[in-house]
Design a protein around this motif. Sequence first.
Motif, PDB file in Angstrom:
ATOM      1  N   SER A  97      44.678  38.724  47.672  1.00 59.07           N
ATOM      2  CA  SER A  97      45.885  38.817  46.851  1.00 59.07           C
ATOM      3  C   SER A  97      46.985  39.590  47.561  1.00 59.07           C
ATOM      4  O   SER A  97      48.158  39.507  47.182  1.00 59.07           O
ATOM      5  CB  SER A  97      45.563  39.499  45.519  1.00 59.07           C
ATOM      6  OG  SER A  97      45.129  40.830  45.733  1.00 59.07           O
ATOM      7  N   LYS A 117      46.900  39.571  38.909  1.00 60.80           N
ATOM      8  CA  LYS A 117      45.740  38.950  38.262  1.00 60.80           C
ATOM      9  C   LYS A 117      44.671  38.599  39.287  1.00 60.80           C
ATOM     10  O   LYS A 117      43.475  38.779  39.053  1.00 60.80           O
ATOM     11  CB  LYS A 117      46.179  37.705  37.493  1.00 60.80           C
ATOM     12  CG  LYS A 117      46.986  37.994  36.232  1.00 60.80           C
ATOM     13  CD  LYS A 117      47.401  36.699  35.539  1.00 60.80           C
ATOM     14  CE  LYS A 117      48.224  36.996  34.292  1.00 60.80           C
ATOM     15  NZ  LYS A 117      48.678  35.738  33.636  1.00 60.80           N
ATOM     16  N   HIS A 125      42.834  41.785  40.326  1.00 55.22           N
ATOM     17  CA  HIS A 125      41.914  42.331  39.320  1.00 55.22           C
ATOM     18  C   HIS A 125      40.718  41.416  39.056  1.00 55.22           C
ATOM     19  O   HIS A 125      39.715  41.873  38.488  1.00 55.22           O
ATOM     20  CB  HIS A 125      42.666  42.584  38.011  1.00 55.22           C
ATOM     21  CG  HIS A 125      43.584  43.763  38.060  1.00 55.22           C
ATOM     22  ND1 HIS A 125      43.169  45.047  37.810  1.00 55.22           N
ATOM     23  CD2 HIS A 125      44.911  43.842  38.342  1.00 55.22           C
ATOM     24  CE1 HIS A 125      44.195  45.878  37.923  1.00 55.22           C
ATOM     25  NE2 HIS A 125      45.267  45.169  38.248  1.00 55.22           N
ATOM     26  N   ASP A 126      40.814  40.156  39.451  1.00 54.75           N
ATOM     27  CA  ASP A 126      39.747  39.205  39.160  1.00 54.75           C
ATOM     28  C   ASP A 126      38.660  39.295  40.238  1.00 54.75           C
ATOM     29  O   ASP A 126      38.553  38.444  41.128  1.00 54.75           O
ATOM     30  CB  ASP A 126      40.319  37.787  39.092  1.00 54.75           C
ATOM     31  CG  ASP A 126      39.316  36.792  38.519  1.00 54.75           C
ATOM     32  OD1 ASP A 126      38.189  37.200  38.178  1.00 54.75           O
ATOM     33  OD2 ASP A 126      39.664  35.600  38.421  1.00 54.75           O
ATOM     34  N   GLN A 127      37.842  40.332  40.172  1.00 51.82           N
ATOM     35  CA  GLN A 127      36.768  40.566  41.132  1.00 51.82           C
ATOM     36  C   GLN A 127      35.467  40.818  40.391  1.00 51.82           C
ATOM     37  O   GLN A 127      35.459  41.406  39.299  1.00 51.82           O
ATOM     38  CB  GLN A 127      37.099  41.757  42.034  1.00 51.82           C
ATOM     39  CG  GLN A 127      38.401  41.592  42.811  1.00 51.82           C
ATOM     40  CD  GLN A 127      38.617  42.693  43.829  1.00 51.82           C
ATOM     41  OE1 GLN A 127      37.730  43.010  44.615  1.00 51.82           O
ATOM     42  NE2 GLN A 127      39.801  43.287  43.819  1.00 51.82           N
TER      43      GLN A 127
END
Length: 405
Positions: A145, A330, A333-335
């Motif tokens: 990201s 987003k 944070h999407d881990q």
Amino acid sequence: MMLHAMSELTLKHENVQKLINSGEKFDVVIVEQFGNDAQKALSTHFGAPLITLSAIGANYWINPLVGNPSPPSYIPDLMSDYPVPMTFCERLINSLMYVFNELIYNFMVFPKQNQLMKKYIPNAPAHISDVLYNSSIVLLNSHPSINQPVPHVPNMIEIGGFYIKPSKTLPQDLQEFLDNATEGVIYFSMGSNLKSAELPKEKRDAILKTFAKLKQKILWKWEEEDLPGKPPNVKTAKWLPQQDILAHPNVKLFITHGGFLSTTETIYHGVPILAIPIFGDQKMNARSAVTSGYGVYLAFNELNEETLTTSINKILNNKRYKENVQMRSKLFHDQIVSPLDAAIYWIEYVIRHGGAPHLRVAALDLPWYKYLLIDVVAVIASAIITLIFIFDSRYFHIGNLKPIH
């Protein structure tokens, strides 16, 4: 060279020498990668696996040491601001920089670090090459990201933003300043190494004139007691809790030098940036923000009242910058697990598996000419040249035969 001087100052420091001679035992030794390769021999000295931490992700400082491919055809040099894809001239210069960096490190950096290692670390290996290529894992402060997607060998682990903590309550004066900013707040900081107070007077005046025209409030990290000519909408402080400020919903824009940590934090909190890079990797980070659509790049030598005003309004008046950075946030944070938890897991993994040698790629055991297939290319080229010569000679001989009467 400054990095060598810094390495020596660290190694000869009284407390470091006390630790080296303490007889302590450790499960693992973690060393940051930043022109301080002699310190990696501490892993040999203490008889523990070595873990390397790269504060800015994969780059030419670390890639050759773990056999990680880094094609200059599409991965710009760390100190450049080349976009992706690059033009022919940019790829040419980028390739030359790749070779130049290899030469600098192998003929200048590593020999000097080898001397420091032998001078200050008693149980160091015979040569620094015995530890340089022996990192069990490399922890990378990066994430797709934030960074351009690039290859990673199995022992390179991304933990980008591992240091970011949940936002805390702000001091009362800052909380009130941000809460009462009905038109929003612009946060301005040039980081911890660069000081806004040292800006040239003409640049400072241009910034002040620009800020005075804005309806937004300005929160400025200013390292002196007073700021002459400060407009009423500007609040200054010598130090500011950056992460907690960026987390506030009224912050509409972050004016930054484009340092990697600031870039990571602004993506984490979803705040668009106006980057004014000065040195190092800041130009690349600024270019990445432009390419990804969440920031504007303003060169320092082009900074004046007009360009600064135009750049600020461009971001504030176009919602796509906010949308793009929120999309990046987003992704960040999407881990599956938090970056810090990932770091802890892999450090313990190295300890559990005796240094995890099974993650080491075979490229590290090849000389450069084998890695680059120079010997294979040479054989194929020789075969082709030989065949051309044979066929050409035969054609020439046949062509010169005289007919029989």
